[in-house]
Design a protein around this motif. Structure first.
Motif, short mmCIF file in Angstrom:
data_model
loop_
_atom_site.label_atom_id
_atom_site.label_comp_id
_atom_site.label_asym_id
_atom_site.label_seq_id
_atom_site.Cartn_x
_atom_site.Cartn_y
_atom_site.Cartn_z
N HIS A 129 -9.02 2.20 -5.95
CA HIS A 129 -9.76 3.48 -5.25
C HIS A 129 -9.25 4.55 -6.06
CE1 HIS A 129 -10.53 5.98 -1.76
NE2 HIS A 129 -9.35 6.34 -1.93
N GLN A 185 -3.81 2.82 -0.15
CA GLN A 185 -4.00 1.90 -1.32
C GLN A 185 -2.89 1.15 -1.78
OE1 GLN A 185 -7.69 2.05 -1.73
NE2 GLN A 185 -7.79 3.15 0.11
N LYS A 211 0.98 -0.99 -0.07
CA LYS A 211 0.18 0.10 0.12
C LYS A 211 1.08 1.18 -0.41
CE LYS A 211 -3.67 -2.11 2.11
NZ LYS A 211 -5.44 -1.94 2.86
#
Length: 314
Positions: free
Chosen positions: A130, A51, A36
């Motif tokens: 996202h 993300q 991430k």
């Protein structure tokens, strides 16, 4: 009949070329290893939550300085200057970059170009991506005494002066095209909406404030971002392309007088200097010092025209 449809197609193509002015691109970055990360573009952090697959839409500059910061602090940050959002012809694209870790050194990773496709209207990203809209502010909640909270959301929009209208009647070949490509400069409209909510969830107040202004209260580009923008502008071989690129840069940023002068001096023709100087006025952080631009002109007629323009805007 064939001639009629050929004419219609030609007119639509011309109109579409004008509609491309002020267009935007999209950027997707994903991590091969699933690590991430946080994305920073031109010094602004895009995502609050780390993300593994991030998409930023509505990017209005051809290049960005990007930094990847991993949630796992053992992985080194990645910095990439002049990350491209356009293709080699300067057309905005939907680009994808991949984060790939070094097989031999676990603390190292690279950001590599992966693919690019034309921008598609109405594109729906996969559910595992996202999505963030560039420049969209985050709501800020301020707690107050007595269990009352206040949420303020600010939305900023910019008009690029391009309007395209098309009417086509194929049966009777009744066609009309209206194109307005104004060079007068952009206006920034900021709408601030404040909602006050009690502890019970009841909406007890709503205030909306609309402010239209230029860059008088905002700061200019940082030296690093400005130098990157200058490099992009100077790389353009043709003066018309250089002028278009300069407008793209300044539309999304505010500049001080000295920065505007530096960009204006990249143009060889005084007509282009004058066009840019007029366009840049609405994006100047210190309009009181705009008289300094008089020094970039060799002809007094251009000095007078710019002075008249500035006075008309005050």
């Amino acid at each position: 009949m064939k001639i009629k449809f050929t004419l219609i197609f030609t007119l639509l193509t011309i109109a579409n070329s004008f509609a491309q002015v002020g267009s935007v691109g999209h950027l997707t970055i994903f991590s091969d290893s699933g690590d991430k990360f946080f994305l920073i573009l031109n010094g602004e952090q895009q995502n609050d939550v780390a993300q593994t697959n991030l998409r930023v839409e509505d990017l209005n500059q051809p290049y960005y300085n990007a930094k990847i910061v991993f949630e796992d602090k053992s992985i080194n940050e990645i910095s990439k200057n002049n990350l491209m959002i356009t293709d080699v012809d300067g057309v905005y694209s939907d680009v994808t970059y991949r984060i790939k870790k070094d097989k031999n050194v676990k603390s190292k990773a690279k950001l590599n170009y992966f693919s690019a496709i034309p921008v598609e209207q109405g594109f729906v990203p996969p559910s595992n991506v996202h999505v963030i809209h560039y420049g969209q502010p985050r709501p800020v909640v301020v707690q107050q005494v007595g269990g009352v909270s206040q949420t303020t959301t600010t939305t900023t929009t910019q008009s690029d002066g391009v309007n395209v209208g098309i009417g086509v009647n194929a049966g009777g070949v009744n066609m009309g095209i209206s194109i307005n490509d104004s060079m007068g400069g952009n206006v920034t409209q900021t709408t601030t909406t404040t909602t006050t909510t009690s502890h019970s969830g009841t909406n007890v107040g709503h205030v909306e404030e609309v402010e239209v202004r230029g860059c008088g209260r905002r700061s200019c580009m940082t030296p690093g971002n400005f130098n990157a923008a200058m490099a992009t502008i100077e790389q353009q071989s043709f003066e018309d392309t250089r002028l278009k690129t300069a407008k793209q840069v300044i539309t999304a940023n505010c500049l001080n007088v000295d920065q505007i002068i530096q960009i204006a001096n990249t143009f060889s023709f005084e007509d282009n200097k004058l066009i840019f100087a007029k366009y840049a006025y609405d994006f100047c952080t210190e309009p009181r010092n705009y008289f300094k631009l008089n020094g970039i002109f060799a002809f007094s007629s251009n000095v007078e025209e710019l002075s008249d323009y500035v006075q008309s805007k005050q």
